[in-house]
Design a protein around this motif. Sequence first.
Motif, PDB file in Angstrom:
ATOM      1  N   TYR B  35     -44.065  -5.056 -69.986  1.00  0.00           N
ATOM      2  CA  TYR B  35     -44.218  -3.761 -70.616  1.00  0.00           C
ATOM      3  C   TYR B  35     -45.678  -3.314 -70.489  1.00  0.00           C
ATOM      4  O   TYR B  35     -46.584  -4.125 -70.399  1.00  0.00           O
ATOM      5  CB  TYR B  35     -43.928  -3.838 -72.126  1.00  0.00           C
ATOM      6  CG  TYR B  35     -42.522  -4.166 -72.516  1.00  0.00           C
ATOM      7  CD1 TYR B  35     -42.099  -5.486 -72.678  1.00  0.00           C
ATOM      8  CD2 TYR B  35     -41.601  -3.152 -72.771  1.00  0.00           C
ATOM      9  CE1 TYR B  35     -40.798  -5.781 -73.060  1.00  0.00           C
ATOM     10  CE2 TYR B  35     -40.303  -3.437 -73.164  1.00  0.00           C
ATOM     11  CZ  TYR B  35     -39.914  -4.755 -73.305  1.00  0.00           C
ATOM     12  OH  TYR B  35     -38.632  -5.033 -73.701  1.00  0.00           O
ATOM     13  N   LEU B  45     -40.958  -0.246 -70.654  1.00  0.00           N
ATOM     14  CA  LEU B  45     -40.559  -1.338 -69.772  1.00  0.00           C
ATOM     15  C   LEU B  45     -40.881  -0.998 -68.323  1.00  0.00           C
ATOM     16  O   LEU B  45     -40.457   0.049 -67.810  1.00  0.00           O
ATOM     17  CB  LEU B  45     -39.061  -1.607 -69.948  1.00  0.00           C
ATOM     18  CG  LEU B  45     -38.477  -2.742 -69.133  1.00  0.00           C
ATOM     19  CD1 LEU B  45     -39.085  -4.078 -69.545  1.00  0.00           C
ATOM     20  CD2 LEU B  45     -36.962  -2.773 -69.296  1.00  0.00           C
ATOM     21  N   LYS B  57     -35.671  -2.725 -62.095  1.00  0.00           N
ATOM     22  CA  LYS B  57     -36.658  -1.736 -62.523  1.00  0.00           C
ATOM     23  C   LYS B  57     -36.406  -1.343 -63.965  1.00  0.00           C
ATOM     24  O   LYS B  57     -35.264  -1.216 -64.404  1.00  0.00           O
ATOM     25  CB  LYS B  57     -36.578  -0.497 -61.628  1.00  0.00           C
ATOM     26  CG  LYS B  57     -37.017  -0.750 -60.201  1.00  0.00           C
ATOM     27  CD  LYS B  57     -36.915   0.522 -59.379  1.00  0.00           C
ATOM     28  CE  LYS B  57     -37.353   0.271 -57.939  1.00  0.00           C
ATOM     29  NZ  LYS B  57     -37.253   1.493 -57.107  1.00  0.00           N
ATOM     30  N   GLY B  58     -37.515  -1.129 -64.661  1.00  0.00           N
ATOM     31  CA  GLY B  58     -37.419  -0.586 -65.996  1.00  0.00           C
ATOM     32  C   GLY B  58     -37.577   0.919 -65.959  1.00  0.00           C
ATOM     33  O   GLY B  58     -37.147   1.590 -65.014  1.00  0.00           O
ATOM     34  N   ASP B  59     -38.248   1.451 -66.944  1.00  0.00           N
ATOM     35  CA  ASP B  59     -38.386   2.902 -67.056  1.00  0.00           C
ATOM     36  C   ASP B  59     -39.569   3.463 -66.281  1.00  0.00           C
ATOM     37  O   ASP B  59     -39.574   4.629 -65.904  1.00  0.00           O
ATOM     38  CB  ASP B  59     -38.520   3.285 -68.537  1.00  0.00           C
ATOM     39  CG  ASP B  59     -37.306   2.869 -69.334  1.00  0.00           C
ATOM     40  OD1 ASP B  59     -37.466   2.271 -70.419  1.00  0.00           O
ATOM     41  OD2 ASP B  59     -36.176   3.128 -68.872  1.00  0.00           O
TER      42      ASP B  59
END
Lengths: 112, 115
Positions: B35, B45, B57-59
């Motif tokens: 993060y 994230l 993948k996060g955001d």
Amino acid sequence: AQSVTQPDIHITVSEGASLELRCNYSYGATPYLFWYVQSPGQGLQLLLKYFSGDTLVQGIKGFEAEFKRSQSSFNLRKPSVHWSDAAEYFCAVVLNFNKFYFGSGTKLNVKP
Amino acid sequence: DVKVTQSSRYLVKRTGEKVFLECVQDMDHENMFWYRQDPGLGLRLIYFSYDVKMKEKGDIPEGYSVSREKKERFSLILESASTNQTSMYLCASRPSGGLSGGEQFFGPGTRLTVL
């Protein structure tokens, strides 16, 4: 879209006073809910979590939180604040266990 | 106790440098996360990994990549650091499995400054 709102950016309370930190979420179903605390220069520590069952959840350090489905809220409370509680507090909602959505945090100051 | 360690608490790099942030956990957790934390934005994230060599993948993955060659270690890579990547970076891990696996355990964070 999933979102978590902590409407209070900063809160100041006197030592010994009661505390309530607000958290609201937007999500169709009942999510899993968490409160974390971050002391200055530290990572996040779990205070408590709610998955199901009793809507009043007890955590560490004398904190508790109440899940209110009708208000989409999960507010954190403590009856008597100590100076060591000064920190930043984060509410989090879990879509699945690999997707946590965190609120923007509430910084708590404690006056002597 | 679960322990998540991060290789540096503070890091200063120059624009364009390749930056590696390392995270190690000692509890055999399957899932690991990166993060970034910025004032007023909470935690966002970047990437997570649910197994060795697996990543999602996060955001906000743009400008970052990750590597997980061993279960205990999850690296975040800034291929060409930019000033807008100045931030606090937090690593977390979590075991797999039902409700008891919900909690994420966090490292102390790396404060990265890109000049």
